[in-house]
Every structure is written in structure tokens, then in C-alpha cells.
Design an enzyme around this catalytic site. Structure first.
Site, short mmCIF file in Angstrom:
data_model
loop_
_atom_site.label_atom_id
_atom_site.label_comp_id
_atom_site.label_asym_id
_atom_site.label_seq_id
_atom_site.Cartn_x
_atom_site.Cartn_y
_atom_site.Cartn_z
N TYR A 107 0.86 -1.19 0.00
CA TYR A 107 0.00 0.00 0.00
C TYR A 107 0.89 1.23 0.00
O TYR A 107 1.79 1.34 0.84
CB TYR A 107 -0.90 0.00 1.24
CG TYR A 107 -1.82 1.20 1.32
CD1 TYR A 107 -2.86 1.37 0.40
CD2 TYR A 107 -1.66 2.16 2.31
CE1 TYR A 107 -3.71 2.47 0.48
CE2 TYR A 107 -2.51 3.26 2.40
CZ TYR A 107 -3.54 3.41 1.48
OH TYR A 107 -4.37 4.49 1.58
N ASP A 202 9.42 3.18 -0.09
CA ASP A 202 8.30 3.77 0.63
C ASP A 202 8.47 3.42 2.10
O ASP A 202 8.09 2.35 2.54
CB ASP A 202 6.97 3.26 0.08
CG ASP A 202 5.78 3.87 0.82
OD1 ASP A 202 6.01 4.58 1.83
OD2 ASP A 202 4.64 3.63 0.40
N LYS A 230 3.89 9.20 8.78
CA LYS A 230 3.67 8.55 10.08
C LYS A 230 4.62 9.08 11.18
O LYS A 230 4.41 10.17 11.67
CB LYS A 230 3.70 7.03 9.92
CG LYS A 230 2.57 6.59 8.96
CD LYS A 230 2.20 5.15 8.96
CE LYS A 230 0.89 4.95 8.18
NZ LYS A 230 0.98 4.21 6.95
C1 LIG Z 1 0.31 4.67 5.60
C2 LIG Z 1 1.11 4.43 4.38
C3 LIG Z 1 0.99 5.28 3.26
C4 LIG Z 1 -0.03 6.37 3.18
O1 LIG Z 1 0.17 7.39 4.10
P1 LIG Z 1 -1.07 8.38 4.45
O2 LIG Z 1 -0.45 9.38 5.37
O3 LIG Z 1 -2.12 7.53 5.08
O4 LIG Z 1 -1.51 8.97 3.16
C5 LIG Z 1 1.85 5.07 2.21
N1 LIG Z 1 2.76 4.09 2.22
C6 LIG Z 1 2.89 3.25 3.27
C7 LIG Z 1 3.94 2.18 3.25
C8 LIG Z 1 2.06 3.39 4.37
O5 LIG Z 1 2.17 2.53 5.39
#
Ligand SMILES: *Cc1c(COP(=O)(O)O)cnc(C)c1O
Length: 401
Positions: A107, A202, A230
Site C-alpha cells: 500500500y 516507501d 507517520k
Molecule cells: C500509511 C502508508 C501510506 C499512506 O500514508 P497516508 O499518510 O495515510 O496517506 C503510504 N505508504 C505506506 C507504506 C504506508 O504505510
């Protein structure tokens, strides 16, 4: 939920739970840690939006660079979604190529092009395809199997000089936790470099979570671009992307790749992030590792004693208990888990006062606030819940124990 304090949350009926959701990852110090509260209060007195850079924003950028040297320049945005969306745009612009390789079950936020076979909520809800995403928006997305380098190599064979970047969660967290197999990340680094393509880590979930310098420090890989979110905002809305200077200089205003944001680098988010990162020294990561390994052991032992097949995947303070004999190494094997059994366990844990992420395809998180009392509560809940699970399924007597 009505309020939180340290490792605990209280719902609107006044029930207390041990929090293993951590706002889906950001709360690595738990709820309302003193230094973050203090930084936010001080910033509230100074103002919370200027539409111009602040010293705190520059300091946060410096901290990110110090801990992740591969990030030579960084741009702050407002979410992880914005970070991955902007990094892939930059990769396409810099390479003059259109295709992006992502992995099934990963994701990367909810930007159209990256929703194909996505993990997290998309996986939990079993949403088929991606309604609302046009073929045009997703047509350049290539989906490969996590931990299977051969599929990435085949994509490059099929579309030579067409793949702008490979974007990867260096530790997958959104199909549940799946660690990278030995050589997988190294292979991605080698293939992308050989093919004139970019490697995007990511690290929205793993950044400052699995190690002080993120997964790129833990696995000793230098990506071209990194996405953050995060933990970097300590629970306030933030994201960031950065990497090689020659790439980042192509972002406007120094270059032609446009990207902007009214509230980017927001002072409240920036000071909360800085105060959080300031607490994260080597001792903090030792503590997170220690708590994580105990939680892993408790679940594995309780499940074994109850005769319930469970595979615990963990990297540091990120953990998923898959209701599967395992191993779980990619989205296919994650989807093989018994989600109904996971659901029963989730509710037993909730009844025992522990709030887990409500899906088999998510990571649970520990924080530095998870102290002795919190861990004792967790151990008891784990033991009781698996005991109840074995009685409800009769698996213990069937196994002849
Ligand atoms: C949470 C997450 C996202 C998205 O971040 P948001 O702040 O919710 O838009 C993208 N990549 C990874 C790996 C994530 O865990």
C-alpha cells in the site's frame, strides 16, 4: 475513542484498551508524550501556519538527512499519499519513462496509479480492482510479487527502457508484516541501477520505526528516493519525500516538476515530528526490539499451546500474527491466512482490553510507552484469548493434547 495516554486508549463508554494500533504507526512514543505535548503547546503560542518556511521545518529536514544520508534534499508534504504520488511523478519526469513497478499487497497511499492490488484497507475490504480509477490512470502500473526478484527482472525484459521506478515497502506492512527475503532489496537495487530506473523506498511506515535510519539503515541499501510519513509527524498530518540531490533539484521551484501544498511543512506537525525524533535514540530502539520480541514469543507460545496454527512475522516493533501455518512471504501466502479465525481472536483480545488493528492485513505497533504494566496486560490477554480460541474451536482436543 475518547482519549489516550501512554500505551492506553479509552473509548466513549470509558473502557480502557492497550493500544497496538498507534494511530496506524505514527505514535512510536505512545499517546501524549510529554516532550511532544510541550513542543505543540509552545508552537500554539507562536502560531500554526505562515505559508513560509520556519526554522523548525529546516531543522526537521536536517534531522532527516542526518539519519538517512541518502536523503540529500527533502520536501515536506501533508501525507504519505502525497509523498508517494510526488516521488513517482518525479521519477517519471527524471527518467522520461512512464511505467512504475509496485508489489501486490503493498500500500502506497490512495493515489490512483498506486491502488492496483493494494494492501491495507483495500485488502481488508476485498475491494475488487479499483472503482473510480480509470484505465488511463493505472495503465502504467506493473504489479509484481513481493520477495520475487524474478518477476521484476521479467518486467524489465518485457518493457526495456520503459520503467521509471520500482516502488517498494522495504518491510511490507500493509499485507500484514512481511520482511524482505535475503537478497531481495539488494536485487532491486542492482536491477534498477542496471536498467537506468529508480528505486523508491516507501518508508512511510518503516521510516524511524524499524531503526533510527529506517529500513535503509537496517538493510544497508541506498535508494534513489525515499517516502516518509507517520512517525516523522509524531501523530500530526505530515509526509515527506527526498533523495538524490540531482533528482530533488528537478522539483519546482528549482526545477520544472511541479508540486506544492498550502499547509506543507505545517509548524505544528513539524515540531511534533522533531520532538518525537529527538526521543528516538539507540536505547529507544533497543526497548522497542525487546518489547516486540516478547510479544512475538507470547503469541507464538500461546498459539502453539492452544493448537492454533499461527505465524508471527515481526521486524522490531511492527508485528502481525497470521492465522496460518506459514511461512508468509508475500500477498498470496498472506491471503491464505484464516481471516475468520483472526477475527475471532481480534474480538477476544478486544474483550480482554487490547486494541489490535482490526484486520489480518495490517501491522500492530508497540511504542516506547508500552511499559511493564502494559506488557503484563498484553501477555495475560494473549494467553487468555488463545485459551478461549482453543476451547471454541476444539482444536486442542482434536490435536489429542
Ligand atoms: C500509511 C502508508 C501510506 C499512506 O500514508 P497516508 O499518510 O495515510 O496517506 C503510504 N505508504 C505506506 C507504506 C504506508 O504505510
Amino acid at each position: 475513542m475518547a482519549r489516550g495516554d501512554g500505551p492506553w486508549v479509552w473509548d466513549v463508554d470509558g473502557r480502557r484498551y492497550l493500544d497496538l494500533v498507534g494511530s496506524w504507526g505514527p505514535l512510536i512514543l505512545g499517546h501524549r508524550p510529554g516532550p511532544v505535548l510541550q513542543a505543540l503547546r509552545e508552537q500554539l503560542e507562536r502560531g500554526w501556519a505562515f505559508g513560509a518556511p520556519t526554522e523548525a521545518e529546516v531543522r526537521l529536514a536536517q534531522t532527516v538527512h542526518d539519519r538517512m544520508p541518502a536523503i540529500e534534499m527533502v520536501r515536506l508534504v501533508n501525507s504519505g499519499t502525497e509523498a508517494t504520488m510526488s516521488a513517482t511523478r518525479l521519477a517519471r519526469a527524471a527518467t522520461g519513462r512512464a511505467r512504475i513497478v509496485k508489489f501486490a499487497g503493498a500500500y502506497h497511499g490512495h493515489a490512483d496509479a498506486l491502488l492496483a492490488e493494494a494492501g491495507s484497507g483495500v485488502a481488508t475490504l476485498g475491494i475488487p480492482g479499483t472503482p473510480g480509477v480509470t484505465r488511463g490512470a493505472a495503465g502504467d502500473t506493473v504489479v509484481a510479487r513481493y520477495n520475487t526478484l524474478g518477476e521484476v527482472e521479467r518486467a524489465f525484459d518485457r518493457w526495456p527502457a520503459e520503467i521509471a521506478a520500482v516502488i517498494v515497502e522495504p518491510v511490507a506492512g500493509n499485507m500484514g508484516v512481511v520482511a524482505p527475503a535475503a537478497g531481495f532489496l539488494e536485487g532491486l537495487r542492482r536491477v534498477t541501477r542496471d536498467q537506468g530506473s529508480l528505486l523508491i523506498f516507501d518508508e512511510v511506515m518503516t521510516g524511524f520505526r524499524v531503526a533510527r535510519g529506517g529500513a535503509q539503515e537496517l538493510y544497508r541499501i541506498t535508494p534513489d528516493l525515499t517516502c516518509l510519513g507517520k512517525v516523522i509527524g509524531g501523530g500530526l498530518p505530515i509526509g515527506a519525500y527526498g533523495g538524490r540531490r540531482d533528482l530533488m533539484e528537478q522539483v519546482a521551484p528549482s526545477g520544472p516538476v511541479y508540486q506544492a501544498g498550502t499547509l506543507s511543512g505545517n509548524p505544528l506537525a513539524v515540531v511534533a515530528g522533531q520532538a518525537t525524533l529527538d526521543q528516538l535514540d539507540a536505547a529507544a530502539y533497543d526497548l522497542l526490539e525487546h518489547s516486540g520480541s516478547r510479544m512475538e514469543q507470547w503469541i507464538a507460545q500461546a498459539a502453539a499451546a492452544a493448537g492454533v496454527p499461527v505465524t508471527v512475522n515481526r521486524v522490531g516493533s511492527m508485528l502481525t500474527a497470521f492465522f496460518s501455518p506459514g511461512p508468509v512471504t508475500d500477498y498470496e501466502s498472506a491471503k491464505g491466512a484464516d481471516t475468520a479465525a483472526f477475527g475471532r481472536w481480534f474480538h477476544l483480545m478486544l474483550d480482554a482490553g487490547v486494541s489490535l488493528p482490526p484486520s489480518q492485513f495490517e501491522a500492530g505497533f508497540l511504542s516506547t510507552a508500552h511499559d511493564g504494566a502494559a506488557l503484563a496486560h498484553l501477555e495475560e490477554a494473549v494467553n487468555d484469548s488463545f485459551h478461549a480460541l482453543s476451547r471454541s474451536t476444539g482444536s486442542v482436543s482434536r490435536a489429542g493434547v
